[in-house]
Design a protein around this motif. Structure first.
Motif, PDB file in Angstrom:
ATOM      1  N   MET A   1      52.093 -46.839 -14.937  1.00  0.00           N
ATOM      2  CA  MET A   1      52.613 -48.132 -15.334  1.00  0.00           C
ATOM      3  C   MET A   1      51.750 -48.689 -16.465  1.00  0.00           C
ATOM      4  O   MET A   1      50.527 -48.715 -16.357  1.00  0.00           O
ATOM      5  CB  MET A   1      52.578 -49.061 -14.122  1.00  0.00           C
ATOM      6  CG  MET A   1      53.125 -50.421 -14.388  1.00  0.00           C
ATOM      7  SD  MET A   1      53.466 -51.230 -12.817  1.00  0.00           S
ATOM      8  CE  MET A   1      52.686 -52.773 -13.112  1.00  0.00           C
ATOM      9  N   PRO A   2      52.357 -49.128 -17.563  1.00  0.00           N
ATOM     10  CA  PRO A   2      51.582 -49.664 -18.692  1.00  0.00           C
ATOM     11  C   PRO A   2      50.807 -50.921 -18.294  1.00  0.00           C
ATOM     12  O   PRO A   2      51.239 -51.692 -17.441  1.00  0.00           O
ATOM     13  CB  PRO A   2      52.648 -50.009 -19.730  1.00  0.00           C
ATOM     14  CG  PRO A   2      53.904 -49.361 -19.279  1.00  0.00           C
ATOM     15  CD  PRO A   2      53.785 -49.118 -17.816  1.00  0.00           C
ATOM     16  N   THR A   3      49.666 -51.077 -18.922  1.00  0.00           N
ATOM     17  CA  THR A   3      48.842 -52.250 -18.655  1.00  0.00           C
ATOM     18  C   THR A   3      48.839 -53.150 -19.881  1.00  0.00           C
ATOM     19  O   THR A   3      49.139 -52.718 -20.988  1.00  0.00           O
ATOM     20  CB  THR A   3      47.394 -51.860 -18.303  1.00  0.00           C
ATOM     21  OG1 THR A   3      46.826 -51.189 -19.427  1.00  0.00           O
ATOM     22  CG2 THR A   3      47.341 -50.971 -17.083  1.00  0.00           C
ATOM     23  N   MET A   4      48.482 -54.410 -19.668  1.00  0.00           N
ATOM     24  CA  MET A   4      48.429 -55.384 -20.748  1.00  0.00           C
ATOM     25  C   MET A   4      46.962 -55.617 -21.106  1.00  0.00           C
ATOM     26  O   MET A   4      46.192 -56.074 -20.269  1.00  0.00           O
ATOM     27  CB  MET A   4      49.085 -56.691 -20.307  1.00  0.00           C
ATOM     28  CG  MET A   4      48.898 -57.832 -21.286  1.00  0.00           C
ATOM     29  SD  MET A   4      49.856 -57.647 -22.799  1.00  0.00           S
ATOM     30  CE  MET A   4      51.466 -58.047 -22.195  1.00  0.00           C
ATOM     31  N   ILE A   5      46.588 -55.268 -22.348  1.00  0.00           N
ATOM     32  CA  ILE A   5      45.240 -55.512 -22.852  1.00  0.00           C
ATOM     33  C   ILE A   5      45.311 -56.722 -23.780  1.00  0.00           C
ATOM     34  O   ILE A   5      46.146 -56.755 -24.693  1.00  0.00           O
ATOM     35  CB  ILE A   5      44.688 -54.303 -23.635  1.00  0.00           C
ATOM     36  CG1 ILE A   5      44.698 -53.029 -22.797  1.00  0.00           C
ATOM     37  CG2 ILE A   5      43.302 -54.609 -24.199  1.00  0.00           C
ATOM     38  CD1 ILE A   5      43.736 -53.009 -21.656  1.00  0.00           C
ATOM     39  N   THR A   6      44.457 -57.703 -23.533  1.00  0.00           N
ATOM     40  CA  THR A   6      44.383 -58.870 -24.408  1.00  0.00           C
ATOM     41  C   THR A   6      42.933 -59.075 -24.840  1.00  0.00           C
ATOM     42  O   THR A   6      41.997 -58.692 -24.133  1.00  0.00           O
ATOM     43  CB  THR A   6      44.870 -60.151 -23.691  1.00  0.00           C
ATOM     44  OG1 THR A   6      44.047 -60.379 -22.542  1.00  0.00           O
ATOM     45  CG2 THR A   6      46.329 -60.034 -23.285  1.00  0.00           C
ATOM     46  N   ILE A   7      42.775 -59.664 -26.010  1.00  0.00           N
ATOM     47  CA  ILE A   7      41.462 -60.061 -26.514  1.00  0.00           C
ATOM     48  C   ILE A   7      41.621 -61.482 -27.025  1.00  0.00           C
ATOM     49  O   ILE A   7      42.469 -61.741 -27.884  1.00  0.00           O
ATOM     50  CB  ILE A   7      40.972 -59.146 -27.653  1.00  0.00           C
ATOM     51  CG1 ILE A   7      40.936 -57.680 -27.199  1.00  0.00           C
ATOM     52  CG2 ILE A   7      39.592 -59.596 -28.142  1.00  0.00           C
ATOM     53  CD1 ILE A   7      40.697 -56.683 -28.318  1.00  0.00           C
ATOM     54  N   ALA A   8      40.826 -62.384 -26.479  1.00  0.00           N
ATOM     55  CA  ALA A   8      40.962 -63.793 -26.844  1.00  0.00           C
ATOM     56  C   ALA A   8      39.599 -64.461 -26.910  1.00  0.00           C
ATOM     57  O   ALA A   8      38.656 -64.073 -26.208  1.00  0.00           O
ATOM     58  CB  ALA A   8      41.845 -64.521 -25.835  1.00  0.00           C
ATOM     59  N   ARG A   9      39.543 -65.489 -27.743  1.00  0.00           N
ATOM     60  CA  ARG A   9      38.337 -66.310 -27.851  1.00  0.00           C
ATOM     61  C   ARG A   9      38.184 -67.094 -26.552  1.00  0.00           C
ATOM     62  O   ARG A   9      39.133 -67.727 -26.083  1.00  0.00           O
ATOM     63  CB  ARG A   9      38.497 -67.258 -29.040  1.00  0.00           C
ATOM     64  CG  ARG A   9      37.232 -67.920 -29.497  1.00  0.00           C
ATOM     65  CD  ARG A   9      37.494 -68.795 -30.713  1.00  0.00           C
ATOM     66  NE  ARG A   9      38.005 -68.058 -31.835  1.00  0.00           N
ATOM     67  CZ  ARG A   9      37.282 -67.737 -32.918  1.00  0.00           C
ATOM     68  NH1 ARG A   9      36.024 -68.101 -32.999  1.00  0.00           N
ATOM     69  NH2 ARG A   9      37.824 -67.073 -33.902  1.00  0.00           N
ATOM     70  N   GLU A  10      37.006 -67.017 -25.946  1.00  0.00           N
ATOM     71  CA  GLU A  10      36.720 -67.723 -24.697  1.00  0.00           C
ATOM     72  C   GLU A  10      35.274 -68.204 -24.737  1.00  0.00           C
ATOM     73  O   GLU A  10      34.513 -67.824 -25.611  1.00  0.00           O
ATOM     74  CB  GLU A  10      36.915 -66.803 -23.479  1.00  0.00           C
ATOM     75  CG  GLU A  10      38.348 -66.336 -23.284  1.00  0.00           C
ATOM     76  CD  GLU A  10      38.553 -65.592 -21.975  1.00  0.00           C
ATOM     77  OE1 GLU A  10      37.809 -65.859 -21.004  1.00  0.00           O
ATOM     78  OE2 GLU A  10      39.455 -64.745 -21.929  1.00  0.00           O
ATOM     79  N   THR A  11      34.906 -68.986 -23.751  1.00  0.00           N
ATOM     80  CA  THR A  11      33.513 -69.393 -23.641  1.00  0.00           C
ATOM     81  C   THR A  11      32.721 -68.301 -22.926  1.00  0.00           C
ATOM     82  O   THR A  11      33.182 -67.771 -21.906  1.00  0.00           O
ATOM     83  CB  THR A  11      33.334 -70.729 -22.896  1.00  0.00           C
ATOM     84  OG1 THR A  11      31.926 -70.984 -22.766  1.00  0.00           O
ATOM     85  CG2 THR A  11      33.980 -70.718 -21.525  1.00  0.00           C
ATOM     86  N   PRO A  12      31.536 -67.971 -23.420  1.00  0.00           N
ATOM     87  CA  PRO A  12      30.703 -66.987 -22.722  1.00  0.00           C
ATOM     88  C   PRO A  12      30.081 -67.543 -21.449  1.00  0.00           C
ATOM     89  O   PRO A  12      29.475 -66.809 -20.679  1.00  0.00           O
ATOM     90  CB  PRO A  12      29.625 -66.646 -23.754  1.00  0.00           C
ATOM     91  CG  PRO A  12      29.558 -67.843 -24.639  1.00  0.00           C
ATOM     92  CD  PRO A  12      30.951 -68.405 -24.678  1.00  0.00           C
ATOM     93  N   LEU A  13      30.246 -68.833 -21.202  1.00  0.00           N
ATOM     94  CA  LEU A  13      29.631 -69.485 -20.044  1.00  0.00           C
ATOM     95  C   LEU A  13      30.513 -69.482 -18.809  1.00  0.00           C
ATOM     96  O   LEU A  13      30.120 -70.003 -17.761  1.00  0.00           O
ATOM     97  CB  LEU A  13      29.241 -70.922 -20.411  1.00  0.00           C
ATOM     98  CG  LEU A  13      28.262 -71.043 -21.580  1.00  0.00           C
ATOM     99  CD1 LEU A  13      28.026 -72.497 -21.937  1.00  0.00           C
ATOM    100  CD2 LEU A  13      26.964 -70.323 -21.274  1.00  0.00           C
ATOM    101  N   SER A  14      31.685 -68.896 -18.882  1.00  0.00           N
ATOM    102  CA  SER A  14      32.588 -68.850 -17.739  1.00  0.00           C
ATOM    103  C   SER A  14      31.955 -68.063 -16.586  1.00  0.00           C
ATOM    104  O   SER A  14      31.449 -66.956 -16.785  1.00  0.00           O
ATOM    105  CB  SER A  14      33.901 -68.179 -18.137  1.00  0.00           C
ATOM    106  OG  SER A  14      34.676 -67.895 -16.996  1.00  0.00           O
TER     107      SER A  14
END
Length: 155
Positions: A1-14
């Motif tokens: 089953m194909p997977t969804m890869i995303t790359i997004a700007r986030e806070t490193p403090l999460s």
């Protein structure tokens, strides 16, 4: 089953990134003497002038990467890490390509980085070389170090 890869700007403090930061830190400390480790901790990655991104697979954190602006023209790759058990799938190249595109979109014309000289960093060096990076002298505040190699490329 194909997977969804995303790359997004986030806070490193999460808090969701705590394990990823810990694994990155452990990997760096396992290979390099403390004075030769140039990774940034999460709070430093949240500083102005640093763009931080998280890679996810089906919503789960699998990698991170950042770049730091040294000048309007120069950015530096920082704290790039993909979970070791997921390596070999082209994820690091996908993350690197994303960082290059983002830095270029923000006006950087050169992207540089520091990585290790030890065998464990061989795959990283190969990744950067295949992506067009070439060895260069130390840049910014770096100094010659037997545990460091420096790369750069125009973007």
């Amino acid at each position: 089953m194909p997977t969804m890869i995303t790359i997004a700007r986030e806070t490193p403090l999460s808090p969701e990134l705590t394990e990823l930061h810990a694994r990155h830190r452990a990997a760096m400390h396992a290979e390099s003497p403390p004075e030769s480790i140039h990774m940034l901790p999460a709070d430093a990655l949240a500083a102005p002038g640093i763009s931080f991104f998280v890679m996810r697979e089906d919503g789960a954190v699998i990698g991170m990467g950042a770049y730091k602006r040294h000048s309007p023209e120069l950015a530096e790759i920082k704290s790039m890490h993909v979970l070791s058990e997921l390596r070999g799938r082209g994820l690091a190249r996908r993350l690197l390509d994303h960082l290059v595109a983002e830095a270029r979109a923000e006006g950087a014309v050169r992207l540089s980085l520091e990585t290790g000289t030890q065998d464990a960093f061989g795959p990283a060096r190969m990744l950067y070389e295949k992506a067009g990076f070439a060895e260069c002298p130390p840049f910014a505040d770096y100094r010659l170090d037997p545990y460091s190699v420096f790369y750069t490329r125009e973007i």
